[in-house]
Design a protein around this motif. Structure first.
Motif, PDB file in Angstrom:
ATOM      1  N   SER A  76     123.353  20.773  41.657  1.00 38.28           N
ATOM      2  CA  SER A  76     121.976  19.740  41.832  1.00 38.28           C
ATOM      3  C   SER A  76     122.504  18.336  41.439  1.00 38.28           C
ATOM      4  O   SER A  76     123.283  19.113  39.923  1.00 38.28           O
ATOM      5  CB  SER A  76     120.754  20.639  41.857  1.00 38.28           C
ATOM      6  N   SER A  77     121.762  17.516  40.893  1.00 38.92           N
ATOM      7  CA  SER A  77     121.528  16.303  40.452  1.00 38.92           C
ATOM      8  C   SER A  77     120.370  15.500  41.153  1.00 38.92           C
ATOM      9  O   SER A  77     120.245  15.562  41.907  1.00 38.92           O
ATOM     10  CB  SER A  77     122.851  14.956  41.144  1.00 38.92           C
ATOM     11  N   GLY A  78     119.879  14.819  39.510  1.00 44.28           N
ATOM     12  CA  GLY A  78     118.711  14.624  39.009  1.00 44.28           C
ATOM     13  C   GLY A  78     117.710  14.874  38.433  1.00 44.28           C
ATOM     14  O   GLY A  78     118.426  15.617  37.357  1.00 44.28           O
ATOM     15  N   GLY A  79     116.503  14.516  39.136  1.00 45.18           N
ATOM     16  CA  GLY A  79     115.556  15.076  37.768  1.00 45.18           C
ATOM     17  C   GLY A  79     115.600  17.100  37.599  1.00 45.18           C
ATOM     18  O   GLY A  79     115.404  17.328  38.987  1.00 45.18           O
ATOM     19  N   LEU A  80     115.993  17.706  36.631  1.00 44.17           N
ATOM     20  CA  LEU A  80     115.827  18.628  36.167  1.00 44.17           C
ATOM     21  C   LEU A  80     114.791  19.211  36.866  1.00 44.17           C
ATOM     22  O   LEU A  80     114.910  20.500  37.702  1.00 44.17           O
ATOM     23  CB  LEU A  80     116.410  19.380  35.726  1.00 44.17           C
ATOM     24  N   ALA A  81     114.029  19.480  37.013  1.00 41.59           N
ATOM     25  CA  ALA A  81     112.167  19.970  37.229  1.00 41.59           C
ATOM     26  C   ALA A  81     112.395  19.979  38.702  1.00 41.59           C
ATOM     27  O   ALA A  81     112.017  20.574  39.264  1.00 41.59           O
ATOM     28  CB  ALA A  81     110.825  19.436  36.691  1.00 41.59           C
ATOM     29  N   ALA A  82     112.814  19.155  39.384  1.00 41.39           N
ATOM     30  CA  ALA A  82     113.393  18.627  41.252  1.00 41.39           C
ATOM     31  C   ALA A  82     113.842  19.467  41.784  1.00 41.39           C
ATOM     32  O   ALA A  82     113.839  20.431  42.430  1.00 41.39           O
ATOM     33  CB  ALA A  82     113.261  17.442  40.884  1.00 41.39           C
ATOM     34  N   THR A  83     115.029  19.396  41.204  1.00 42.97           N
ATOM     35  CA  THR A  83     115.828  20.371  41.220  1.00 42.97           C
ATOM     36  C   THR A  83     115.478  22.278  40.988  1.00 42.97           C
ATOM     37  O   THR A  83     115.860  22.331  42.137  1.00 42.97           O
ATOM     38  CB  THR A  83     117.396  20.204  41.370  1.00 42.97           C
ATOM     39  N   GLN A  84     115.513  21.942  40.350  1.00 46.08           N
ATOM     40  CA  GLN A  84     115.012  23.645  39.743  1.00 46.08           C
ATOM     41  C   GLN A  84     114.280  24.223  40.670  1.00 46.08           C
ATOM     42  O   GLN A  84     114.091  26.027  40.970  1.00 46.08           O
ATOM     43  CB  GLN A  84     114.429  23.874  38.112  1.00 46.08           C
ATOM     44  N   ALA A  85     112.863  23.398  41.107  1.00 45.32           N
ATOM     45  CA  ALA A  85     111.838  23.675  41.914  1.00 45.32           C
ATOM     46  C   ALA A  85     112.522  24.228  43.646  1.00 45.32           C
ATOM     47  O   ALA A  85     112.128  24.604  44.250  1.00 45.32           O
ATOM     48  CB  ALA A  85     110.447  22.663  41.829  1.00 45.32           C
ATOM     49  N   VAL A  86     113.628  23.400  43.847  1.00 38.58           N
ATOM     50  CA  VAL A  86     114.008  23.655  45.273  1.00 38.58           C
ATOM     51  C   VAL A  86     114.745  24.428  45.160  1.00 38.58           C
ATOM     52  O   VAL A  86     114.387  24.873  45.727  1.00 38.58           O
ATOM     53  CB  VAL A  86     114.718  22.063  45.654  1.00 38.58           C
ATOM     54  N   ILE A  87     115.817  24.667  44.192  1.00 33.96           N
ATOM     55  CA  ILE A  87     115.908  25.839  44.468  1.00 33.96           C
ATOM     56  C   ILE A  87     115.317  27.468  44.301  1.00 33.96           C
ATOM     57  O   ILE A  87     115.994  28.505  44.858  1.00 33.96           O
ATOM     58  CB  ILE A  87     117.092  26.649  43.332  1.00 33.96           C
ATOM     59  N   ASN A  88     114.278  26.996  43.107  1.00 35.68           N
ATOM     60  CA  ASN A  88     113.406  28.283  43.366  1.00 35.68           C
ATOM     61  C   ASN A  88     112.570  28.215  44.724  1.00 35.68           C
ATOM     62  O   ASN A  88     112.797  29.513  44.679  1.00 35.68           O
ATOM     63  CB  ASN A  88     112.032  28.204  42.598  1.00 35.68           C
ATOM     64  N   GLU A 133     104.236   9.565  40.977  1.00 38.11           N
ATOM     65  CA  GLU A 133     104.329   8.361  41.640  1.00 38.11           C
ATOM     66  C   GLU A 133     102.877   7.673  40.424  1.00 38.11           C
ATOM     67  O   GLU A 133     102.326   6.676  40.471  1.00 38.11           O
ATOM     68  CB  GLU A 133     104.026   7.835  42.874  1.00 38.11           C
ATOM     69  N   SER A 134     101.849   9.115  40.083  1.00 39.26           N
ATOM     70  CA  SER A 134     100.592   8.191  39.497  1.00 39.26           C
ATOM     71  C   SER A 134     101.396   8.215  38.162  1.00 39.26           C
ATOM     72  O   SER A 134     100.710   7.479  37.732  1.00 39.26           O
ATOM     73  CB  SER A 134      99.718   9.496  38.899  1.00 39.26           C
ATOM     74  N   GLY A 135     102.550   8.368  37.707  1.00 39.06           N
ATOM     75  CA  GLY A 135     102.951   8.315  36.222  1.00 39.06           C
ATOM     76  C   GLY A 135     104.062   6.842  36.258  1.00 39.06           C
ATOM     77  O   GLY A 135     104.805   7.253  35.779  1.00 39.06           O
ATOM     78  N   GLY A 136     104.564   6.753  37.441  1.00 38.79           N
ATOM     79  CA  GLY A 136     105.712   5.403  37.845  1.00 38.79           C
ATOM     80  C   GLY A 136     106.939   6.464  37.308  1.00 38.79           C
ATOM     81  O   GLY A 136     107.923   5.826  37.932  1.00 38.79           O
ATOM     82  N   LEU A 137     107.005   7.718  38.377  1.00 37.26           N
ATOM     83  CA  LEU A 137     108.327   8.013  39.079  1.00 37.26           C
ATOM     84  C   LEU A 137     108.893   8.467  40.767  1.00 37.26           C
ATOM     85  O   LEU A 137     107.420   8.040  41.038  1.00 37.26           O
ATOM     86  CB  LEU A 137     107.919   8.952  38.436  1.00 37.26           C
ATOM     87  N   THR A 138     109.511   8.709  40.322  1.00 37.87           N
ATOM     88  CA  THR A 138     109.554   8.928  41.975  1.00 37.87           C
ATOM     89  C   THR A 138     110.293  10.711  41.771  1.00 37.87           C
ATOM     90  O   THR A 138     111.015  10.855  41.059  1.00 37.87           O
ATOM     91  CB  THR A 138     110.627   8.008  43.161  1.00 37.87           C
ATOM     92  N   PHE A 139     110.626  10.865  42.888  1.00 40.93           N
ATOM     93  CA  PHE A 139     111.627  12.175  43.769  1.00 40.93           C
ATOM     94  C   PHE A 139     112.638  11.522  43.078  1.00 40.93           C
ATOM     95  O   PHE A 139     113.231  11.039  44.336  1.00 40.93           O
ATOM     96  CB  PHE A 139     110.779  13.016  44.986  1.00 40.93           C
ATOM     97  N   ASN A 140     113.349  12.699  42.310  1.00 42.32           N
ATOM     98  CA  ASN A 140     114.574  12.165  42.594  1.00 42.32           C
ATOM     99  C   ASN A 140     115.959  13.552  42.159  1.00 42.32           C
ATOM    100  O   ASN A 140     115.594  14.575  41.206  1.00 42.32           O
ATOM    101  CB  ASN A 140     114.837  11.937  40.899  1.00 42.32           C
ATOM    102  N   ALA A 141     116.443  14.133  43.369  1.00 45.56           N
ATOM    103  CA  ALA A 141     117.260  15.094  43.949  1.00 45.56           C
ATOM    104  C   ALA A 141     118.085  14.724  44.639  1.00 45.56           C
ATOM    105  O   ALA A 141     117.734  14.343  45.960  1.00 45.56           O
ATOM    106  CB  ALA A 141     116.144  16.593  43.891  1.00 45.56           C
ATOM    107  N   SER A 142     118.990  15.897  44.234  1.00 46.73           N
ATOM    108  CA  SER A 142     120.804  15.459  45.909  1.00 46.73           C
ATOM    109  C   SER A 142     120.918  16.491  45.246  1.00 46.73           C
ATOM    110  O   SER A 142     121.302  16.918  44.545  1.00 46.73           O
ATOM    111  CB  SER A 142     121.211  14.416  45.894  1.00 46.73           C
ATOM    112  N   PHE A 143     121.746  17.430  46.068  1.00 47.35           N
ATOM    113  CA  PHE A 143     122.241  18.248  46.308  1.00 47.35           C
ATOM    114  C   PHE A 143     123.945  18.103  46.729  1.00 47.35           C
ATOM    115  O   PHE A 143     124.092  17.294  48.020  1.00 47.35           O
ATOM    116  CB  PHE A 143     121.609  19.385  46.779  1.00 47.35           C
ATOM    117  N   ILE A 144     124.539  17.960  46.687  1.00 52.41           N
ATOM    118  CA  ILE A 144     125.685  18.944  47.075  1.00 52.41           C
ATOM    119  C   ILE A 144     126.016  20.166  47.258  1.00 52.41           C
ATOM    120  O   ILE A 144     125.450  21.251  47.087  1.00 52.41           O
ATOM    121  CB  ILE A 144     127.414  18.640  46.912  1.00 52.41           C
TER     122      ILE A 144
END
Length: 240
Positions: free
Chosen positions: A49-61, A103-114
């Motif tokens: 996993s690569s990207g925002g840790l919160a996003a990648t951990q959420a996907v794995i969960n 987006e309300s905080g000026g961020l975007t979803f950032n997660a990618s995987f191999i």
């Protein structure tokens, strides 16, 4: 930032990831970015996993939660292509759930995987899944896939990694690519998690973590550096 590499060879698959995460120049932490789903004799699935840790951990969960529910899920998938689609679906689920708040905080979803591995009755396969959920597959012409801070390690991989390379040689090349990346970018660092999978084994037998004081990795680094300097010294002198 992070650095992850997946390699598909005739002999097997190689997966490697660093474990450094940071939220500013003085806030570093270590998290494993390699997830393994293994059912010996049936399937071995590896996610980097690569990207925002919160996003990648959420996907794995989400993948783990769905694995204990009704099919389809990673344990019921009939092919690695189906597994890649299941990961994509989980990514899009999290993006739909969290995207507006990010987006309300000026961020975007950032997660990618191999994502790679093998399911009984199918050949080994390796995919690179982008943040949007679309993906590409490794093949003979493109035997390795990277995510994260890829540019420093890619020239090393280009030199020696082909689909016919041995698992041993390609693994050393992957580790050298991590050394080159860490030399040029402080946001990538040890421990490095490494997994090598032998074709048709359908079980994990080679998995190792290289910590900051690992004797083998330090020796590899020193020998590569010494060898590179020796080659430069032996290059023909420039005539003016």
């Amino acid at each position: 930032m992070t650095y992850c590499v997946g390699v598909k060879l005739e002999e097997g698959l190689i997966f490697a990831s660093d474990s450094r995460t940071h939220a500013g120049v003085d806030n570093y932490a270590k998290f494993c970015k390699m997830t393994v789903f293994e059912r010996p004799g049936d399937r071995v699935l590896v996610l980097l996993s690569s990207g925002g840790l919160a996003a990648t951990q959420a996907v794995i969960n989400v993948l783990r939660k769905r694995a204990s529910a009704e099919p389809p899920h990673i344990w019921s998938a009939a092919s690695m292509f189906d597994v890649a689609n299941l990961v994509s679906d989980a990514m899009r689920h999290i993006e739909r759930r969290d995207g507006p708040f990010l987006e309300s905080g000026g961020l975007t979803f950032n997660a990618s995987f191999i994502v790679g591995g093998q399911i009984a009755g199918e050949e080994m396969r390796l995919f690179r899944i982008y943040a949007e959920g679309n993906f590409i597959e490794a093949g003979t012409d493109t035997p390795f896939l990277q995510t994260g801070e890829a540019k420093y390690g890619k020239p090393i991989l280009d030199l020696a990694v082909t689909s016919r390379a041995t698992l041993q040689d390609a693994t050393k090349c992957v580790l050298v690519s991590f050394d080159s990346t860490m030399l040029s970018n402080l946001s990538v660092g040890r421990p490095i998690d490494l997994l090598c999978y032998s074709r048709d084994s359908l079980r994990v037998t080679m998995k190792r973590r290289f910590d900051v004081d690992d004797i083998y990795f330090d020796a590899l680094t020193q020998q590569w550096l010494a060898g590179t300097r020796k080659v430069f010294r032996e290059l023909p002198s420039l005539e003016w």
